[in-house]
Every structure is written in C-alpha cells, then in structure tokens.
Enzyme design. Structure first.
Site, PDB file in Angstrom:
ATOM      1  N   ARG A 174      72.978  89.350   7.702  1.00  0.00           N
ATOM      2  CA  ARG A 174      73.604  90.192   8.556  1.00  0.00           C
ATOM      3  C   ARG A 174      73.997  91.451   8.150  1.00  0.00           C
ATOM      4  NH1 ARG A 174      76.592  85.338  11.841  1.00  0.00           N
ATOM      5  NH2 ARG A 174      75.220  84.884  13.137  1.00  0.00           N
ATOM      6  N   LYS A 199      70.805  69.041  20.254  1.00  0.00           N
ATOM      7  CA  LYS A 199      71.325  68.525  21.468  1.00  0.00           C
ATOM      8  C   LYS A 199      70.624  69.323  22.788  1.00  0.00           C
ATOM      9  CE  LYS A 199      76.248  67.486  20.257  1.00  0.00           C
ATOM     10  NZ  LYS A 199      77.661  68.037  20.397  1.00  0.00           N
ATOM     11  N   GLY A 242      69.685  81.143  14.656  1.00  0.00           N
ATOM     12  CA  GLY A 242      70.340  79.748  14.050  1.00  0.00           C
ATOM     13  C   GLY A 242      69.292  79.262  13.026  1.00  0.00           C
ATOM     14  N   GLY A 269      73.879  82.361  19.396  1.00  0.00           N
ATOM     15  CA  GLY A 269      74.138  81.932  20.643  1.00  0.00           C
ATOM     16  C   GLY A 269      73.893  83.218  21.688  1.00  0.00           C
TER      17      GLY A 269
HETATM   18  P1  ADP Z   1      69.412  76.182  16.520  1.00  0.00           P
HETATM   19  O1  ADP Z   1      70.511  76.487  15.442  1.00  0.00           O
HETATM   20  O2  ADP Z   1      67.972  76.688  15.995  1.00  0.00           O
HETATM   21  O3  ADP Z   1      69.605  76.611  18.037  1.00  0.00           O
HETATM   22  P2  ADP Z   1      70.307  73.558  16.811  1.00  0.00           P
HETATM   23  O4  ADP Z   1      71.649  74.021  16.091  1.00  0.00           O
HETATM   24  O5  ADP Z   1      70.306  73.425  18.414  1.00  0.00           O
HETATM   25  O6  ADP Z   1      69.264  74.471  16.505  1.00  0.00           O
HETATM   26  O7  ADP Z   1      69.797  72.022  15.904  1.00  0.00           O
HETATM   27  C1  ADP Z   1      69.724  72.363  14.800  1.00  0.00           C
HETATM   28  C2  ADP Z   1      69.902  70.709  14.027  1.00  0.00           C
HETATM   29  O8  ADP Z   1      69.264  69.639  14.817  1.00  0.00           O
HETATM   30  C3  ADP Z   1      69.353  70.756  12.683  1.00  0.00           C
HETATM   31  O9  ADP Z   1      70.590  70.676  11.812  1.00  0.00           O
HETATM   32  C4  ADP Z   1      68.529  69.368  12.603  1.00  0.00           C
HETATM   33  O10 ADP Z   1      68.793  68.806  11.479  1.00  0.00           O
HETATM   34  C5  ADP Z   1      68.908  68.772  13.969  1.00  0.00           C
HETATM   35  N1  ADP Z   1      67.977  67.956  14.197  1.00  0.00           N
HETATM   36  C6  ADP Z   1      66.641  68.271  14.813  1.00  0.00           C
HETATM   37  N2  ADP Z   1      65.936  67.057  14.980  1.00  0.00           N
HETATM   38  C7  ADP Z   1      66.776  66.074  14.834  1.00  0.00           C
HETATM   39  C8  ADP Z   1      66.595  64.652  15.105  1.00  0.00           C
HETATM   40  N3  ADP Z   1      65.490  64.253  15.568  1.00  0.00           N
HETATM   41  N4  ADP Z   1      67.773  63.871  14.775  1.00  0.00           N
HETATM   42  C9  ADP Z   1      68.963  64.507  14.205  1.00  0.00           C
HETATM   43  N5  ADP Z   1      68.938  65.859  14.122  1.00  0.00           N
HETATM   44  C10 ADP Z   1      67.956  66.485  14.222  1.00  0.00           C
HETATM   45 MG    MG Z   2      72.337  75.756  15.010  1.00  0.00          MG
END
Ligand code: ADP
Ligand code: MG
Length: 400
Positions: free
Chosen positions: A38, A204, A357, A380
């Site tokens: 960053r 999620k 992220g 975010g």
């Molecule tokens: P981003 O930061 O790119 O928006 P998120 O924070 O929503 O992504 O999600 C990232 C997390 O999701 C990672 O730490 C990953 O381990 C977890 N994840 C992805 N697939 C699975 C799964 N099948 N079961 C449990 N956790 C998962």
């Molecule tokens: Mg994340």
C-alpha cells in the site's frame, strides 16, 4: 466526472500546501512494516506532488485503534519506510491536528513532505466531525484523496475533508491511484466489452450478496467457487458434508439461482478431505458425491477446465474471492490455475480486474500479478464498486 490530480497542470502546484489522504494502512510487526504494497501504491501521487514543488501534508489511518492514541498503531514506522522508498526524509509529526501540525506546515519548503499521526487517533475521524475536517482543510487549498482503500467510508479525513476544502473555496481531487481504481472498477464495468464474465469465491456469501445481485444484472456469466459455492450446492439439494455452509443463506441462494438461470455457473466437482489442513489426503468427487464426513476445500479439475473455458472466451473478467483454501497447497490448484488463465486472457487482449483482498494475494502467489490488467488495492472499496455503490470519498470530490 470528478476532477483528478492529473487534470491539474503541475506548474500550478508549486508552493501550494496540498493535503493528501493516502491509505498507508500496512501490517506492522515489532515496529516494522511487513508488507509495503500500500505504501508503494501511494508513491506515484506523492512523487508527482513533490516533484511539482507542492508542500505536501500526508494523512492516513492505520488499523482500528479504539479510544485514542495507541503506540502500536502509530504511523512513525511508516514515515521511516516512506522516507526510504522516496529517498528523502519525511518528517513524522506525532499529532494529527493542532499547533505542532501548523508549525510543521509553516516550515515546509517547496517539494517537502510531512506525515501526520494516524487520523484514527482522533475520535472525530470515523465520526466524520466537520470541525476536525475544517481544521485540516484550513492548512491548505487543495485536497487530494488517494485513499482508495478508505473511499467507501465517510470519514473526516476522506469525504469530510473534501467537503470542507470545497466549502472554503479550495479544490478536492482524486489522486493517481484512486483515478486508476475508478477507471477499472467503475468506468470499465459501465459498458463492458462482452462476453463479460465475473468469478466470485471466498469464504462467505453474506458479505457479497449485493455484489452477486449487481453483477448478475450485468454479466453474461457468473462463475461461483470457494466456500460460497457450497451454499449454492446446498440450495440445489446436494449434500455438502461438513463443508463451510451458510445455512441461513440457503433460501437466498435458491432465489438467486432461480433468477439467474444459466448465467450462474456452479462447480461440477470438488476436492474434499476429512480436514482442511496442510498435507491432508484429498479426493476429487463429483458435486453430487460428497460424503457426510467430507469437507470441500477446492474446486475440482472438471470445474477448473469449465471455468477456464468461460474466462478464455471473455473480453472482460472481474474476479473476487479464491476458489478454495489457497493458503494450503493441496487446496490451492483451483485458485492458482484461475489466476494463470486470467493472466493468459489478459495477454490475449481481455480486460482482467481482480477485486482486492485475498484474490490479489492469490495472484501474487501464482506469480502472475504483473500480467493482470488491474489488481485493486482495496478489498472493501472494490466490493462496493462492484455492487454498484458510489463511494463517499469520491462523491464529495470537485467536479471536473
Ligand atoms: P477476498 O478477500 O478476495 O474478497 P474472502 O475474504 O471473501 O476473499 O475469502 C477468502 C477466504 O476464503 C480464504 O481465506 C480462503 O481460505 C477461504 N475459502 C475459500 N474456499 C473455501 C472453502 N471451500 N472452505 C473454506 N474456506 C474457503
Ligand atoms: Mg478477504
């Protein structure tokens, strides 16, 4: 259209006190910066201003200190790191406002920069206190907001300062980083070249419902992987064993599937294990063959290929959220190969954007980050843009 720093003739910057809100919210360990991505992302704007002879006052938050100054959230180590990167001393002012800050600003010479203390040490920042914003605005006559990672928050140091600066006859503009983020996450997606494919994953659904809904209105295909897909598999009536599922979102997933029809593409197969842990023995199973004790850790090879075909065909691709638990090698292949396919698609002329992220970290891990059109620096904020929300830190800027 909002006004950008790049719209201002650099000759008009010399000698002016310019307030810059950047996102220097970096991880620290024992008073040292452990990941300076960053800080590096903020250099373009800071260099431009300094080289043009502006007198630059840099503001940023770091972490979420509650209830006043906390030494572990001080920006002091960031000032040192920034000095190294810019190869010039950046004095650190241990205050966010007040006499010490005013004295430091009075001492600035053309081209100098100073960094103020963490804006969130002042309760008025997150409360968007207009008096706090006005006392920052009073220091200069130009505000540059370059803090994309904080642009989705209406705080005194973001939208409040822009409002206060404009109210006293000054200008508030987007810095180079913010301009670039908006170019790719907002403008490019207004009229995307088609086929337009979005890929969503991660842990999620709940934090990304608006994103799913907004993208489904625009995309030709929405590919869903990660734990997010499990909730959809459950909505199809399939057994997901002991996988991460959001039970309270299954009905919502059913509604989404009904509305989306064939535009929504779900995994065909999965990598499963008894436990999601390093070195766990894994199996590949069809999505309707997950056993009661299984945990889904990644998308399977058929899904990888199916998703890759969609991405290769696309002219615009947006990706947010890993396809599996990519932090653990045995569950990383879905995410790594998607990152590689996206890089190839970009090289073949597609516009590829990664929405910050963990997916940005995955592209780094796959060693393809430089080959992607744009990787957002804000998690975010990039999600809000994908959901079609206008960011307060942008809305408040001067019109071009
Ligand atoms: P981003 O930061 O790119 O928006 P998120 O924070 O929503 O992504 O999600 C990232 C997390 O999701 C990672 O730490 C990953 O381990 C977890 N994840 C992805 N697939 C699975 C799964 N099948 N079961 C449990 N956790 C998962
Ligand atoms: Mg994340």
């Amino acid at each position: 259209m909002k006004k950008n720093l790049s719209d201002i003739n650099p000759a008009q910057l010399r000698g002016r006190v310019v307030l810059v809100r950047t996102d220097l919210n970096v991880p620290l360990e024992d008073g040292r910066v452990t990941d300076d991505q960053r800080i590096r992302a903020s250099l373009l704007t800071l260099r431009l201003l300094s080289e043009a002879g502006a007198r630059v006052v840099v503001l940023s938050h770091l972490g979420r200190p509650k209830g006043g100054p906390r030494p572990e959230f001080s920006l002091a180590p960031v000032a040192e790191h920034l000095s190294d990167l810019l190869a010039r001393p950046i004095p650190f002012i241990g205050q966010g406002v007040g006499a010490e800050v005013e004295a430091a600003v009075a001492r600035l010479e053309d081209g100098d920069l100073v960094l103020l203390e963490n804006t969130r040490f002042l309760a008025g920042d997150t409360a968007n206190d207009p008096d706090l914003a006005a006392s920052w605005a009073a220091l200069g006559d130009l505000f540059v907001n370059d803090a994309f990672g904080a642009a989705h928050r209406a705080h005194a140091s973001t939208s409040g300062l822009a409002d206060a600066m404009i109210a006293r006859g000054g200008e508030a503009v987007a810095g180079l980083l913010l301009e670039r983020e908006l170019e790719y996450l907002e403008d490019a997606l207004l009229e995307p070249e088609r086929p337009f494919v979005a890929v969503l994953g991660g842990a999620k659904i709940s934090g990304k419902i608006e994103v799913i809904a907004a993208l489904l209105r625009k995309v030709d295909r929405l590919l869903i992987g990660g734990a997010m897909a499990n909730t959809f598999l459950r909505a199809m009536g399939l057994d997901t064993g002991r996988s991460l599922v959001e039970e309270d979102r299954v009905d919502m997933a059913k509604d989404i599937m009904r509305d989306a029809g064939e535009r929504l593409v779900l995994p065909l197969d999965c990598v499963v294990a008894d436990e999601i842990e390093r070195g766990a023995p894994t199996r590949v199973v069809a999505r309707d063959a997950v056993q009661p004790d299984d945990r889904i850790g990644d998308i399977g090879p058929k899904t990888i290929e199916h998703f890759a075909e969609q991405v290769r065909r696309a002219r615009t691709v947006v990706w947010n959220g890993p396809m599996g638990v990519f932090e653990i090698d045995v569950f990383a292949e879905g995410t790594m190969s998607l990152a590689r396919t996206l890089a190839e698609a970009c090289e073949a002329g597609a516009l590829g954007v990664i929405g910050g992220g963990d997916s940005g970290a995955a592209a780094e891990k796959a060693d393809v980050a430089e080959r992607i059109t744009h990787i957002s620096t804000g998690g975010g904020a990039s999600l809000e843009l994908l959901a079609g929300v206008r960011l307060p830190g942008v809305v408040s800027l001067s019109e071009a």
